[in-house]
Design an enzyme around this catalytic site. Sequence first.
Site, short mmCIF file in Angstrom:
data_model
loop_
_atom_site.label_atom_id
_atom_site.label_comp_id
_atom_site.label_asym_id
_atom_site.label_seq_id
_atom_site.Cartn_x
_atom_site.Cartn_y
_atom_site.Cartn_z
N THR C 14 -31.10 -19.22 -9.64
CA THR C 14 -31.96 -18.27 -10.36
C THR C 14 -33.20 -18.94 -10.95
OG1 THR C 14 -30.79 -18.64 -12.45
CG2 THR C 14 -29.93 -16.92 -11.00
N ASP C 15 -34.15 -18.09 -11.39
CA ASP C 15 -35.33 -18.61 -12.07
C ASP C 15 -35.51 -17.84 -13.38
OD1 ASP C 15 -36.57 -16.12 -11.48
OD2 ASP C 15 -37.30 -16.89 -9.57
N ALA C 16 -36.60 -18.11 -14.08
CA ALA C 16 -36.80 -17.54 -15.41
C ALA C 16 -36.96 -16.02 -15.39
CB ALA C 16 -38.00 -18.19 -16.08
#
EC number: 3.1.2.28
Lengths: 139, 139, 139, 139
Positions: C14-16
């Site tokens: 995942t990312d921000a």
Amino acid sequence: MTFNYTRTIRFQDTDAAGVVYFANVLAMCHEAYEQSLAASGINLKVFFSNSSVAIPIVHASVDFFRPMFCGDEIFIKLMCKYLSSETFEVAYQFVVADKIVAKAITRHVCIDAVSRSRKEFSAEIVRWLREWGEQGKLI
Amino acid sequence: MTFNYTRTIRFQDTDAAGVVYFANVLAMCHEAYEQSLAASGINLKVFFSNSSVAIPIVHASVDFFRPMFCGDEIFIKLMCKYLSSETFEVAYQFVVADKIVAKAITRHVCIDAVSRSRKEFSAEIVRWLREWGEQGKLI
Amino acid sequence: MTFNYTRTIRFQDTDAAGVVYFANVLAMCHEAYEQSLAASGINLKVFFSNSSVAIPIVHASVDFFRPMFCGDEIFIKLMCKYLSSETFEVAYQFVVADKIVAKAITRHVCIDAVSRSRKEFSAEIVRWLREWGEQGKLI
Amino acid sequence: MTFNYTRTIRFQDTDAAGVVYFANVLAMCHEAYEQSLAASGINLKVFFSNSSVAIPIVHASVDFFRPMFCGDEIFIKLMCKYLSSETFEVAYQFVVADKIVAKAITRHVCIDAVSRSRKEFSAEIVRWLREWGEQGKLI
């Protein structure tokens, strides 16, 4: 002498908590290490695809003091330390806006890439150690 | 106008075949995209943690012409293209030693981060599109 | 026949924005590809460290329909397609909770790892193509 | 009790030296940690996108004894240790073909995600600590 490396935190470095994913901090350490090798005139392509000698990491540790966010400009200070004729350590300090956000260490051992037995450093690594080390003192 | 981004290939970008792992090329595209946003005065931290608006990628494609190696200096040329009031495309060209080594495209759609319905671009994205686009022409 | 691969979305994926980072979807495609090779009896260690033959990806594309979140169980359906004696394509369909969330394609070319000129597939790749292909039909 | 997690080394995990890139070992630790949380009935999607509580890693260390190759089947043994009402440690042992190839530790602190001040563990974390810890003994 300290080697300085600047790096912007990328979206890819972050996770769903909105901050840098912990293991990516060690990857940034390695980036700084690569850049310090290049700064000493070492050809990275040759160095990292060398089929006879390798200097793998045998230990790494990292401490996190503050979160890092996408877009943050980080200053990585790198200093290396000679431990023996086949072993060195690299210490890294991560600074954002004048505050230390993380510290890390990697320990490397020089080996024969085929037999995987220990091997003395090449002249270029000795030169690199002299350039970015400081009388056996870590950060 | 074309946005130019320079990047050294890192050891982490490579795989056991000795060259850059294919999916990492798209991550480098995103790095160039982030840098172009910052060059237009967009605050990356705010942009990528915005809880009301998001501009996710809905399509990406990449073509590889030559392998990239650790230590290679790559020049990424980025150009964006307005498609509609909620959609744009970004084209990327990777050049190493004056040879094109890869080309890629990412397509982005602006949405409301909560409802995930389409939403018109903000003024800063329109400005960015004007700055790095060229009369609807991709690279 | 379709090859099926199940994978849990990890925090690292995942990312921000709280969802899977786009380029990581292609890395998951490659995971499914590796697993399909292993399912046909191909030794991955030998296959991916082969110093004479390589089958690099020359093209990849991906379409995203819905976001993927940490913890999501994804079902990847893989099907391969023979294009020529040195080229094949692999199509991937990502399904979460009975909904298609992404589709991707990778195109691979068999080459001599040293000269990088085209080379016919080995018998094991032909067998793999027969096992997971379907009369030239992609997903 | 020890939690066991099995994982195949992927091409993406490797680097141009032909073995697993060092920082990826810590990412695999986190995978095992996530799987152990899920095994205790914790919803990963809720856990990792919780906007009020977070349990970031404040320290990590890893020792490498042998290289890991693409295709290797690794067995990760995880054991957690209660340190205080807001702190725990997780120890990981990586085994390939009955040989220990790496060991790692991560230390986590429970915080309020907004104020970033320390906060006591939730009931589900206490249950998880009881399930995969062993009388305060690490591997």
